[in-house]
Each structure stands twice: as structure tokens, then as C-alpha cells.
Motif scaffolding. Sequence first.
Motif, mmCIF file in Angstrom:
data_model
loop_
_atom_site.group_PDB
_atom_site.id
_atom_site.type_symbol
_atom_site.label_atom_id
_atom_site.label_comp_id
_atom_site.label_asym_id
_atom_site.label_seq_id
_atom_site.Cartn_x
_atom_site.Cartn_y
_atom_site.Cartn_z
ATOM 1 N N LYS A 5 -9.811 8.647 -14.810
ATOM 2 C CA LYS A 5 -11.045 9.426 -14.951
ATOM 3 C C LYS A 5 -11.526 9.451 -16.394
ATOM 4 N N THR A 6 -10.592 9.533 -17.335
ATOM 5 C CA THR A 6 -10.959 9.496 -18.754
ATOM 6 C C THR A 6 -11.613 8.153 -19.074
ATOM 7 N N GLY A 7 -11.006 7.068 -18.610
ATOM 8 C CA GLY A 7 -11.562 5.732 -18.842
ATOM 9 C C GLY A 7 -12.952 5.588 -18.250
ATOM 10 N N GLN A 8 -13.138 6.093 -17.034
ATOM 11 C CA GLN A 8 -14.450 6.009 -16.392
ATOM 12 C C GLN A 8 -15.495 6.801 -17.173
ATOM 13 N N ALA A 9 -15.112 7.961 -17.672
ATOM 14 C CA ALA A 9 -16.046 8.785 -18.446
ATOM 15 C C ALA A 9 -16.476 8.061 -19.725
ATOM 16 N N TYR A 10 -15.525 7.444 -20.422
ATOM 17 C CA TYR A 10 -15.869 6.732 -21.647
ATOM 18 C C TYR A 10 -16.634 5.442 -21.358
ATOM 19 N N GLU A 11 -16.340 4.795 -20.257
ATOM 20 C CA GLU A 11 -17.124 3.616 -19.880
ATOM 21 C C GLU A 11 -18.570 4.012 -19.603
ATOM 22 N N GLN A 12 -18.775 5.160 -18.965
ATOM 23 C CA GLN A 12 -20.136 5.634 -18.704
ATOM 24 C C GLN A 12 -20.857 5.932 -20.024
ATOM 25 N N GLN A 13 -20.152 6.535 -20.977
ATOM 26 C CA GLN A 13 -20.738 6.780 -22.294
ATOM 27 C C GLN A 13 -21.094 5.456 -22.966
ATOM 28 N N ALA A 14 -20.215 4.480 -22.837
ATOM 29 C CA ALA A 14 -20.470 3.160 -23.426
ATOM 30 C C ALA A 14 -21.705 2.525 -22.802
ATOM 31 N N VAL A 15 -21.868 2.674 -21.494
ATOM 32 C CA VAL A 15 -23.043 2.133 -20.812
ATOM 33 C C VAL A 15 -24.316 2.744 -21.402
ATOM 34 N N ARG A 16 -24.348 4.052 -21.536
ATOM 35 C CA ARG A 16 -25.541 4.714 -22.100
ATOM 36 C C ARG A 16 -25.797 4.246 -23.534
ATOM 37 N N TYR A 17 -24.737 4.158 -24.307
ATOM 38 C CA TYR A 17 -24.830 3.711 -25.699
ATOM 39 C C TYR A 17 -25.405 2.294 -25.773
ATOM 40 N N LEU A 18 -24.852 1.390 -24.973
ATOM 41 C CA LEU A 18 -25.283 -0.002 -24.987
ATOM 42 C C LEU A 18 -26.709 -0.159 -24.469
ATOM 43 N N GLU A 19 -27.035 0.530 -23.399
ATOM 44 C CA GLU A 19 -28.401 0.457 -22.867
ATOM 45 C C GLU A 19 -29.409 0.942 -23.905
ATOM 46 N N GLY A 20 -29.029 1.935 -24.680
ATOM 47 C CA GLY A 20 -29.881 2.426 -25.753
ATOM 48 C C GLY A 20 -30.081 1.407 -26.861
#
Length: 116
Positions: A5-20
Amino acid sequence: MNKRKTGQAYEQQAVRYLEGRGYTILERNYRCRAGEIDLIAKEGGYLVFIEVKFRADEKMGYGMESVDASKQRRICRVAGRYLLERRIPDGQPCRFDVVSFAGADITLLQDAFWCG
């Protein structure tokens, strides 16, 4: 929170960061027999294979430091499989990026390593 779950949460943050930053996410958690790649994206003319790493703080080192030669070889094998499965043309430029979290800090290392 467990590691998955921690990994998934950080991957989601990475997605938002990269899309930005102009990345278009194509795949999340691509898996094959050779292993897994966290994110696959398009950015500019590149197909980008992205490893996401998290450390609660710098005491255990930086996340990008854990993408050692062995991990790089594994990611390269998985990327090769992806290219074959998706029938990506030979001339498609590719690169390997690492998104690293240390507490609240995020770092993007573009072109972190090469395969070949």
C-alpha cells in the motif's frame, strides 16, 4: 500501512508529479516473467521506463541508490520484453528514469542509466 500500500501510494504521487511535467502514463506495474517496471510513459519523443523508490528519510540512503547494477539489468530485461510484446518499432527512443522519494522530497533523475 503495509509495503504494498505504501508503494502504491508513492507510485500514485509519482504519476501526478510526472503528469505535471508533461509525461503521459501508459502503464502502471507492468509485469512479466523477468520482473516488473513501476511506470511506463511517453515524454517528448521518448518511451520512458520509470522506477519509483521511497525512503522515509536519508538515514537508509537515497531511493535512487537502490537501483544498482543488478536492478538495472532486471529493468532492462523487462523493458525488452515490453518492447517485443507491444511491437514497438526498433527506432523508438527509450530511456530509464528514477523517481525517488525521501520523506516529503521528490527527485526525478532522467536518463538514470542505459541498457546495452
